[in-house]
Structure formats: C-alpha cells, structure tokens
Design an enzyme around this catalytic site. Structure first.
Site, PDB file in Angstrom:
ATOM      1  N   ARG A 172     116.457 -56.683 -26.365  1.00 10.97           N
ATOM      2  CA  ARG A 172     115.150 -57.281 -26.670  1.00 10.97           C
ATOM      3  C   ARG A 172     114.824 -57.170 -28.164  1.00 10.97           C
ATOM      4  O   ARG A 172     113.687 -56.946 -28.561  1.00 10.97           O
ATOM      5  CB  ARG A 172     114.042 -56.647 -25.824  1.00 10.97           C
ATOM      6  CG  ARG A 172     114.259 -56.797 -24.326  1.00 10.97           C
ATOM      7  CD  ARG A 172     114.263 -58.261 -23.898  1.00 10.97           C
ATOM      8  NE  ARG A 172     114.584 -58.383 -22.477  1.00 10.97           N
ATOM      9  CZ  ARG A 172     115.804 -58.665 -21.993  1.00 10.97           C
ATOM     10  NH1 ARG A 172     116.829 -58.869 -22.824  1.00 10.97           N
ATOM     11  NH2 ARG A 172     116.014 -58.768 -20.706  1.00 10.97           N
ATOM     12  N   SER A 222     107.693 -59.789 -18.091  1.00  6.30           N
ATOM     13  CA  SER A 222     108.035 -58.367 -18.014  1.00  6.30           C
ATOM     14  C   SER A 222     107.259 -57.600 -19.075  1.00  6.30           C
ATOM     15  O   SER A 222     107.376 -57.892 -20.265  1.00  6.30           O
ATOM     16  CB  SER A 222     109.535 -58.162 -18.234  1.00  6.30           C
ATOM     17  OG  SER A 222     110.265 -58.742 -17.183  1.00  6.30           O
ATOM     18  N   GLU A 292     107.890 -54.309 -23.646  1.00  4.93           N
ATOM     19  CA  GLU A 292     108.739 -55.444 -24.007  1.00  4.93           C
ATOM     20  C   GLU A 292     107.863 -56.562 -24.557  1.00  4.93           C
ATOM     21  O   GLU A 292     108.241 -57.269 -25.485  1.00  4.93           O
ATOM     22  CB  GLU A 292     109.502 -55.939 -22.783  1.00  4.93           C
ATOM     23  CG  GLU A 292     110.327 -57.186 -23.021  1.00  4.93           C
ATOM     24  CD  GLU A 292     111.129 -57.596 -21.796  1.00  4.93           C
ATOM     25  OE1 GLU A 292     111.105 -58.792 -21.461  1.00  4.93           O
ATOM     26  OE2 GLU A 292     111.771 -56.731 -21.188  1.00  4.93           O
TER      27      GLU A 292
END
Length: 304
Positions: A172, A222, A292
């Site tokens: 990420r 998410s 995230e």
C-alpha cells in the site's frame, strides 16, 4: 502586481469555491475545499499547479476519493480532482491510462483486448492515479506487478517518467507518497490471454467481493492495513466491535474491516470510531492497526 484568485485566473477550467468534498468522497463525508478544480488535461493540471505555487496556495490532488477520508474542516488551498483525465489507450501488450481513469474501466479495456494481469483489480473502485499512489491490491494481486511506468508532475512543475524501480512499490505504498508527485498517466505491461477466461475470472472476483463487502452502503473501502500474521476483520470481530455504531458511522455487519455511513455520518464519526477500534485491538491483542485509508484535511474549528 496583485494576483487574481485562481478561479478567476482560469475561466476555462471548472473551479468551485468552498465546495463540500462530501459530494465527492465515497464515505459521503468531508468538509469544504477552498477551491476545487477539475482539470481536463496535463497542460491544465500543470498550469494550475504553477499558478498555485506562484501565489503560495497549497495543492492537494484527489482521484476517485474511494479510499479517502477528508476531515470535517475541509482542505485549505486548491484541491484538484483528476477524474476528467480518463483516456485509456492500448499498444501491443500494454495499456496506458490517465490518472483519472477508473481502475475498473481500465480492467475492462484490458479484457476487451484479451490482455491478462489486471483481473484482480476488476472491482477496485479507485482511479488509476490512486492505484499507483497506494499500490492498490486485492485477491493476491497488486498494481506493482503490472505497472511498469508512470508519468508524473513533480511539486516543482516538472514532468517526469518514473520506471517501476523508481516507483518503489511496497505494501500500500509507492514513492509518489514520499515525493508528493502528481500521477498523470500509468502504463501497465500485460500478458496476452483468452478474453472469455479473463472475463470469467473478473466475474468471479466481483461476485466474491459483492458477497463479502458492504458495497450497498457508503464506505471508504478497507480501513486498515492487514497486520502481519492477522486478519483485520477477524480481530475486530473477536473484539466484539462488529456492528458498533459511532454517530452515523458503523463497523459493517457484513465485513468488520469496513466502516459504513448509515446515518449522515461525519468524518469525525469515522475517525473517532477508527481510533476506538485501534485502542481496543491494541489493548486486547497487542496489535497496532495502521490505517490504509488516506486521511487528509483539517479538523473542524468547532467539534460537535
């Protein structure tokens, strides 16, 4: 000489003043941008950045605002949403997409040309620029495996092409986050395949996503990165937090790794719920949950 305000200086570009970003984020939350611009090409983006730099106006760039929380105080300066820059082209086994192109549309173009490699991204609701920015991934695939180059605009206004190594992808993460470049285009190197088989895999992943995720409600996707050795949703579930409501936000009853907007939630509701989850999991399991979702903007001047 006094400079004109940026909206006056660029009459040909759609620029809104004091525009609520809740109209654009997938959570339906977020305070106002001082100026919100919708450039339609690289030159407009470059000109807006140059002018903003000249008048010391902070610049924030947003794609599809899908994995994003904007605080209720909004964002000072200029916000550019790049969704008007959405051209997608193919050449041989490569697909090149502008930053504002929807990642889902990009996967569909690849499938139409029987090019394999982007199937994992078939249901990711972000933009191509956002996918490069955070090395988006799902179902075992990541953008880093297929993105071979990105054309970027540096904060100083220089256009550069970064190769895969320079993008420095991690979980990420990409170098775009470190250097604050603006992604303009991305090129994906794909593999010739069977169009029907590619479509079947995309359909399967989309069905799995629809079965497990609360796609019917506003959310930021998410919320947390997956901690090593754990599943975030499972940790939240086992802590008894699934279904917990905080203002208008709720830990999804369908997937505990998602926070949904069920009743006119504010960004503050989201952020307070996130902090509560982090505190509970740290105390119960000794696990630090990292976000995230990208969190930007200012706190509101008066808390509710």
């Amino acid at each position: 000489m006094m400079m004109a305000d940026i909206a006056t200086a660029f009459p040909a570009i759609k620029i809104l003043r004091d525009e609520p970003l809740a109209h654009y984020t997938h959570t339906k939350t977020g305070g106002p941008a001082d100026y919100l611009a919708f450039p339609t090409n690289v030159q407009e983006t470059k000109s807006l950045l140059a002018y903003a730099n000249q008048i010391s106006l902070p610049v924030t760039v947003v794609g599809n605002a899908s994995n994003l929380i904007v605080r209720d105080g909004g964002i000072r300066g200029l916000v550019m949403i790049l969704t008007q820059m959405a051209a997608i082209t193919t050449a041989g086994n490569t697909v090149t997409a502008e930053a504002g192109a929807a990642l889902i549309t990009t996967t569909q173009v690849a499938q139409a040309h029987a090019l394999s490699g982007l199937e994992f991204a078939a249901g990711i609701p972000g933009s191509v620029g956002g996918a490069i920015f955070m090395n988006a991934g799902a179902y075992g695939g990541e953008i880093s495996t297929v993105a071979v180059a990105a054309e970027v605009l540096t904060p100083e206004g220089e256009i550069r092409t970064l190769n895969q190594a320079e993008l420095d992808f991690g979980y990420r993460h990409s170098s775009i986050q470190d250097y604050h470049d603006i992604v303009l285009t991305a090129t994906f190197a794909l593999t010739p395949g069977d169009g029907a088989a590619i479509q079947a895999q995309m359909d399967d992943l989309n069905a799995r996503r629809a079965a497990k995720q609360p796609l019917e409600l506003p959310s930021c996707g998410s919320v947390f990165k997956r901690p090593v050795g754990h599943y975030t949703g499972q940790l939240i579930q086992e802590a008894g937090l699934q279904g917990l409501k905080w203002g208008g936000a709720q830990v999804s009853t369908k997937h505990a790794g998602f926070i949904v907007n069920i009743d006119h939630a504010t960004a503050t509701d989201y952020l307070e719920l996130i902090h509560h989850i982090q505190a509970v999991i740290l105390e119960k399991d000794g696990v630090t949950l990292e976000t995230e979702v990208r969190i930007i903007g200012e706190e509101p001047t008066t808390q509710k």
